[in-house]
Design an enzyme around this catalytic site. Structure first.
Site, PDB file in Angstrom:
ATOM      1  N   GLU A 149       0.887  -1.178   0.000  1.00 48.12           N
ATOM      2  CA  GLU A 149       0.000   0.000   0.000  1.00 48.12           C
ATOM      3  C   GLU A 149       0.918   1.220   0.000  1.00 48.12           C
ATOM      4  O   GLU A 149       1.500   1.556   1.023  1.00 48.12           O
ATOM      5  CB  GLU A 149      -0.889  -0.009   1.253  1.00 48.12           C
ATOM      6  CG  GLU A 149      -1.868  -1.149   1.323  1.00 48.12           C
ATOM      7  CD  GLU A 149      -3.035  -0.993   0.352  1.00 48.12           C
ATOM      8  OE1 GLU A 149      -3.193   0.091  -0.236  1.00 48.12           O
ATOM      9  OE2 GLU A 149      -3.762  -1.982   0.170  1.00 48.12           O
ATOM     10  N   CYS A 167      -2.560   9.126   2.598  1.00 44.74           N
ATOM     11  CA  CYS A 167      -2.236   8.669   1.237  1.00 44.74           C
ATOM     12  C   CYS A 167      -3.412   8.965   0.299  1.00 44.74           C
ATOM     13  O   CYS A 167      -3.243   9.104  -0.902  1.00 44.74           O
ATOM     14  CB  CYS A 167      -1.932   7.180   1.249  1.00 44.74           C
ATOM     15  SG  CYS A 167      -3.238   6.234   2.031  1.00 44.74           S
TER      16      CYS A 167
END
Ligand code: NAP
Length: 468
Positions: free
Chosen positions: A232, A266
């Site tokens: 990720e 993010c």
């Protein structure tokens, strides 16, 4: 035995010291993780689910303490920290429910006679590496599916935020997770601890959340032993506002997508593409909301705290300066802490929430992950050209579309090269949905039914029933 210090980003004061794990200690943790794996994998899924459900309850019972730990070591607002605790705990409940649902498959082979029976097995001891921006949720998003699948884990939290991870490990022990099944290694030498783990043949999985740069290095390291990986990585989310969008909803969405965690997510909106017909109105309304943000010590209730440290703040200020030098204009900003409100704060770690207008479409700030409270706005007229620009990024994690016409919103959403698209919403994170990115934003998904699959491996048994 050495310790390292954990600091409060708002004040730079040392709030705690934690044991600094060495590579030798990390190597020994694998013995315990492997021993625990042999037992845990054999525990009935229903029992594993009960332990995870108890962890969910225990986390919520301890929510205020966890919130305060997050605020102290990460610097996010109390509201953001409280929301993170609830979100983080939800992974335990979701994967408690998934632990009893890991179906296999059965099918007659097309040629006849032979049957294909597919079962799923836990992958084994898993190394989990997490960043500082969501110290609770990035840990539980990995720990919960791993335990549900029957794996045991070795967690390395970010060196800035080890306290939340250590608190969660204690909660898991109280909830009934057996000794050795969840071990945390806080360390100031990430690469030596992680290398010791990845060198061990018994470690079968790496699940990493962090920057694309470190992700690439770890992928190279995992290639040496062909370790199963889930990645990720970084984002650079476009936030699109079409001419027919509900502007009030778009501004609400922009505030969440940009300023949650002071922009250190993010999934944070990194580039705003606003149609020329509504750009002036959107910028004015978004700007007014930005100017109202209170910046200061989150422990005292400020909506926007510091960024993680002074070095990160300096990098964000450089991005603002570069954009202004390229022709952008600081159209709106919030006030930095001053006077009494600034007493005791590390001023260097604060960045004023800022709206940049007139940003040239090729400005560097649109290519970099800002990871701070800065919103660069680009005005567009041609939809195809705007989509091409939105897709002109090496990463494709999240994106946002605000449009009045849902059909148009869905059409734009489907053309975006992103793992996640918020349609008329400024937040996409949901434990029940697959979280992850395309291109260099990562490999694999966390959350939903996908998340548990990352910690299992299918085994196919070819069975000939026709020859008995
Ligand atoms: P980072 O610098 O990549 O660090 C992430 C983790 O990796 C930390 O625990 C860090 O430990 C560790 N690490 C660093 N170098 C390592 C090495 N050589 N070997 C093994 N581990 C190493 O990222 P960050 O600054 O903490 O977090 C921000 C980044 O994470 C952003 O790019 C953001 O987009 C991304 N992120 C992605 C997601 C997602 O779901 N896609 C979610 C959140 C954040 P130390 O702290 O000890 O250096």
């Amino acid at each position: 035995m050495t310790d390292f210090q954990v600091r409060n980003p708002a004040t730079a004061a040392v709030i705690d010291t934690v044991h600094d794990h060495t590579a030798a200690e990390a190597a020994a943790q694998v013995d315990a993780a492997q021993a625990a794996f042999e037992d845990w994998r054999a525990v009935a899924p229903r029992r594993r689910a009960e332990v995870l459900m108890a962890a969910h309850r225990a986390m919520l019972d301890d929510a205020e303490r966890l919130r305060d730990i997050i605020v102290a070591e990460n610097g996010k607002s109390q509201a953001d920290a409280a929301a993170e605790v609830t979100y983080a705990a939800e992974f335990f409940r979701w994967y408690a429910e998934e632990a009893v649902r890991t179906p296999g498959d059965y099918a007659p082979a097309p040629a006849g006679g032979v049957r294909n029976v597919v079962t799923r097995h836990p992958v084994g001891v898993a190394v989990l590496i997490t960043p500082w921006n969501f110290p609770a949720a990035m840990a539980t998003r990995k720990i919960a599916p791993a335990l549900a699948a029957g794996c045991t884990v070795l967690l390395k939290p970010a060196s800035e935020t080890p306290l939340t991870a250590l608190a969660i490990a204690e909660i898991l022990t109280q909830a009934g997770v057996p000794e050795g099944a969840v071990q945390v290694a806080a360390t100031s030498s990430a690469s030596s601890v992680v290398s010791a783990w990845l060198a061990d043949e018994r470690v079968r999985k790496l699940s990493f959340t962090g920057s694309t740069g470190i992700g690439r290095r770890l992928l190279a390291q995992c290639a040496e032993r062909v370790v199963n990986t889930s990645m990720e990585l970084g984002g650079n989310a476009p936030f699109i506002v079409t001419a027919d969008a509900d502007l009030e909803a778009a501004v609400d969405g922009a505030m969440v997508a940009k300023f949650r965690n002071s922009g250190q997510a993010c999934t944070a909106a990194n580039r705003f593409y606003v149609h020329a017909d509504v750009a002036e109105e959107f910028i004015a309304a978004f700007g007014r909301r930005i100017e109202q943000l209170t910046v200061g010590d989150p422990a005292a209730g400020a909506a926007i705290g510091p960024v993680i440290h002074a070095k990160a703040a300096a990098a964000i200020r450089d991005l603002i300066d570069g954009a202004v030098a390229a022709g952008a204009r600081i159209a709106h900003h919030a006030a930095l802490p001053a006077g009494e409100g600034a007493a005791g704060l590390d001023q260097e770690a604060f960045v004023a929430p800022t709206l940049l207008a007139d940003v040239p479409a090729d400005a560097d700030i649109l290519r970099e992950e800002i990871f701070g409270p800065v919103a660069p706005v680009v005005v567009y007229t041609d939809q195809d050209e705007m989509i091409a620009r939105a897709n002109d990024s090496e990463v494709g994690l999240s994106s946002y579309v605000f449009a009045g016409n849902l059909q148009r919103a869905m059409q734009i959403g489907e053309r975006l090269e992103a793992g996640m698209v918020g349609i008329n919403r400024g937040i996409v994170s949901d434990p029940s949905a697959p979280f992850g990115g395309v291109k260099q934003a990562g490999i694999g998904r966390e959350g939903g039914s996908f998340g548990i699959e990352e910690f299992t491996e299918p085994q196919y048994l070819s069975v000939d029933w026709s020859t008995v």
